[in-house]
Design a protein around this motif. Structure first.
Motif, PDB file in Angstrom:
ATOM      1  N   TYR A 126     -86.075  11.537  42.392  1.00 45.06           N
ATOM      2  CA  TYR A 126     -86.339  10.519  43.378  1.00 45.06           C
ATOM      3  C   TYR A 126     -84.984   9.993  44.020  1.00 45.06           C
ATOM      4  O   TYR A 126     -85.228   9.867  45.265  1.00 45.06           O
ATOM      5  N   TRP A 127     -84.119   9.755  42.997  1.00 41.08           N
ATOM      6  CA  TRP A 127     -82.792   9.146  43.511  1.00 41.08           C
ATOM      7  C   TRP A 127     -82.065   9.787  44.762  1.00 41.08           C
ATOM      8  O   TRP A 127     -81.769   9.243  45.832  1.00 41.08           O
ATOM      9  N   TYR A 162     -86.292   3.008  46.717  1.00 40.44           N
ATOM     10  CA  TYR A 162     -86.353   3.799  45.320  1.00 40.44           C
ATOM     11  C   TYR A 162     -86.963   2.963  44.317  1.00 40.44           C
ATOM     12  O   TYR A 162     -87.636   3.360  43.583  1.00 40.44           O
ATOM     13  N   THR A 199     -84.284   9.846  48.129  1.00 42.06           N
ATOM     14  CA  THR A 199     -84.107   8.468  48.661  1.00 42.06           C
ATOM     15  C   THR A 199     -82.849   8.244  49.367  1.00 42.06           C
ATOM     16  O   THR A 199     -82.931   7.958  50.637  1.00 42.06           O
TER      17      THR A 199
END
Length: 694
Positions: A312-313, A337, A316
């Motif tokens: 996800y990091w 995030y 995002t």
């Protein structure tokens, strides 16, 4: 900066296509698992005959259910086409068809996995665990892949033809189709499975001292069919719609609250695509790890969440610019995030809390088992108390999640937390479908007279599966509560946009103030809805179960040779009773939320807003209490059957069977069906805004 700008632009252009590719990868993985399952031995002829009878009953019921629901769907399609537009109506059809498909295919895979799981249990516990889990994983992957494909493709088509606001608005039709079908699937399947289960237990276990799934019990085939149409098909349709609705809700909130940030619409798709990869990692983990069944399944959830959190990091930080503006608030990519992480964390928290209240290793289940020593009434009292205790921690953490995610990015932050939480559905539904597969495997083992050692393995896996089913219901309810809050926020935002467009008055903060009597009226009506809905659902199970009890008693009295093993029961009679009852009794409660919303809308949008909030609040408490209490009752019975407090046949066991039969419609009919009911109410409210409020 040029590189970052190019990466952001690339993700904006291809983000939805990335999610669609991940969905196709998920479908490919599901197809591979189906081939693995088919490669396993289905067992001897007797095992295959029993599995075929279960499959035949499940297919017959679902086919009849599809025909019944399709008639209602056609009427709604026509109404949407005339009152809204053809694109909204087309979205309704897509959502309905995909919801049906998710449930139907999940059921088909489950019924081919049950005899193979029983056969695998003759060699080792690990082999049986993997066959059952892989069968459930097909459903899990199918749910998330179908949700991403249906929402993503429909959005792309609408955006290519319509203005963006119309394209986003048409998505609500898809959400309604998925939710309405889910209510029918949950209710119909729940009535079917629990009527058969209660009838089989009351006469078979208590009156005739028969074992679980004893072939001499005339209701045993209907009971096993019910596991598939209720827990497999119903849960698959339920989580499909929750997942699809959460993505659509995030798109709506992003469009309405962040109109100058197109990234807000793309981000939910990226979260869903990444989580498909996370689910596949979790599935691989179960297939290579060797440890206790309950532990390996929980570890797989953690592995899946970890993969998602790591991936996800970069997505995002690459997708969003340095800051985004929501009204007068500025939010950073790091805050967005963090909102996504909150969703993942909530999944783990809800899994842990529900596991505590429903697993045999912990005190709540053992308290109910201990209370069974003093009779049926004390068992019921203890189960009711545990169910109500089980509401506290989930609600506290849901409140904290709402507060923290709202701080991160306003209403959009809550929507992202919900989407992140629901993106875990691939691995979570794998756990849920694992339960009915192991339950059926135990039935096949008993009816095929496999060695006692085999049944011990299937019993152990069934107990784990029962806990997993309770855990996933807790997950579905918690996420549904958050998703409904997002939908309510969307309702208010849509109202503002609608009145602004037609030149009406501006919606101010006082409009939904508790000082207004209209709000209190709406809250009362909304608070009533889950109770009335549950009452109809429980009543339906009670009536159908009573008919099964009478039929089983009739057969045992008319053919005494059934209990001696010289006569064969008429399994089809019980199957027919619960099929007709489920199809008949599911209609009224399923349409209740639609009726309530339309009636409330006639008194104004303020009353309707109050109704939505009241439904969310009481629905959340009722659903958590029912599903956790029912799961605890079930496992208290299993704990006694393991040899505790007198074991099978004791007075404590008989009391526990009574508790289990009370808990059955709680945890598998009324409780879980409240999830889609809440969202149907909210989605219908959004849809009728331009129709009713002029």
């Amino acid at each position: 900066m040029i590189v970052l700008s190019s990466a952001t632009s690339f993700l904006l252009q291809t983000g939805i296509w990335f999610a669609l590719i991940c969905a196709l990868i998920g479908l490919g993985a599901a197809f591979y698992l189906v081939r693995l399952i088919f490669a396993q031995s289905p067992g001897n002829d007797r095992m295959q005959q029993i599995a075929a009878a279960i499959e035949e009953g499940a297919k017959a019921y679902l086919n009849r259910q599809i025909i019944s629901v399709s008639i209602i769907a056609v009427v709604i399609f026509i109404l949407l086409a005339f009152t809204r537009d053809l694109f909204t109506a087309a979205g309704f059809c897509i959502g309905a068809v995909c919801s049906m498909l998710a449930g139907y295919v999940g059921m088909r895979v489950a019924v081919i996995s049950n005899c193979r799981t029983a056969q695998a249990a003759t060699s080792s516990r690990e082999s049986a665990l993997r066959v059952a889990f892989n069968g459930g994983a097909v459903t899990g992957l199918l749910v998330v892949a179908l949700a991403l494909l249906s929402v993503g493709l429909f959005f792309l088509i609408c955006k290519a033809i319509l203005p963006l606001d119309k394209a986003v608005g048409s998505m609500v039709g898809l959400a309604l189709g998925a939710s309405l079908i889910s209510v029918f699937a949950r209710l119909g399947g729940g009535i079917y499975t629990k009527a058969a289960d209660v009838g089989a237990d009351l006469v078979g276990k208590i009156e005739s001292n028969l074992e679980e799934d004893d072939p001499r019990n005339p209701a045993t085939i209907a009971d096993n069919v019910g596991d598939n149409v209720g827990d497999c098909a119903g849960m698959a349709a339920d989580v499909f719609e929750t997942y699809a609705v959460s993505v659509i809700g995030a798109i709506l909130v992003g469009f309405l609250t962040l109109p100058s940030t197109p990234e807000a619409i793309i981000y939910p798709f990226l979260l869903g695509g990444i989580s498909v990869i996370g689910a596949i990692v979790g599935i691989i983990y179960v297939n290579v790890r060797k440890t206790r069944p309950g532990r390996v399944l929980v570890e797989a959830v953690l592995a899946s969440a970890l993969v998602s959190a790591v991936l996800y990091w970069p997505i995002t930080t690459l997708l969003f610019p340095a800051t985004i503006q929501a009204g007068d608030q500025t939010h950073s990519p790091q805050q967005i995030y963090l909102a996504a992480l909150i969703g993942l964390l909530m999944t783990g928290i809800i899994v842990a809390i529900t596991n505590y209240y429903t697993a045999t290793e912990f005190s709540p289940v053992r308290k109910i088992a201990h209370a069974s020593e003093t009779g049926h009434a004390t068992n019921i009292i203890a189960g009711l108390a545990i169910g109500q205790h089980a509401t506290a921690l989930p609600v506290i953490f849901i409140a904290l999640a709402i507060l923290s995610s709202y701080y991160c990015a306003g209403l959009y932050g809550i929507a992202i937390a919900v989407t992140s939480m629901l993106s875990m559905a691939g691995i979570i539904i794998s756990l849920d479908a694992f339960g009915p597969i192991t339950d059926n495997a135990g039935g096949v083992a008993v009816m095929s007279e496999l060695p006692k050692e085999t049944r011990m393995i299937t019993d152990e896996l069934d107990a784990v599966g029962n806990t997993m089913k309770a855990v996933t219901k807790g997950y579905a309810i918690a996420s549904a509560g958050l998703a409904a809050l997002v939908l309510f926020g969307t309702y208010v935002s849509e109202l503002r946009a609608h009145f602004s467009q037609i030149g009406g008055h501006e919606i101010g903060p006082f409009e939904f103030s508790l000082e207004r009597p209209q709000i209190i009226i709406g809250l009362f009506l909304g608070g009533l809805l889950p109770f009335l809905f549950s009452a109809f659902s429980l009543e339906a199970v009670g009536k159908a179960a009573g008919a099964v009890v009478k039929e089983v008693r009739r057969q045992l009295a008319a053919k005494p040779g059934i209990l001696k093993g010289t006569d064969l029961p008429e399994y089809g009679a019980c199957v027919d009773i619960v099929t007709k009852a489920a199809l008949r009794e599911m209609i009224v409660p399923a349409l209740l939320p639609v009726v309530f919303v339309i009636v409330a809308a006639l008194f104004g949008y303020v009353v309707l807003g109050g109704l939505l909030v009241g439904t969310i609040v009481t629905g959340l408490f009722v659903a958590i209490s029912m599903t956790s209490g029912g799961g605890a009752w079930d496992n208290a019975k299993k704990y006694i059957e393991e040899g505790n407090f007198g074991g099978k046949g004791s007075s404590a066991h008989q009391a526990a069977v009574t508790g289990d039969t009370v808990g059955d419609p709680y945890k598998d009919t009324a409780g879980p069906a409240i999830n889609p009911m809440i969202k149907v109410a909210n989605i219908v409210a959004i849809l009728i805004i331009p129709i009713v409020f002029r």
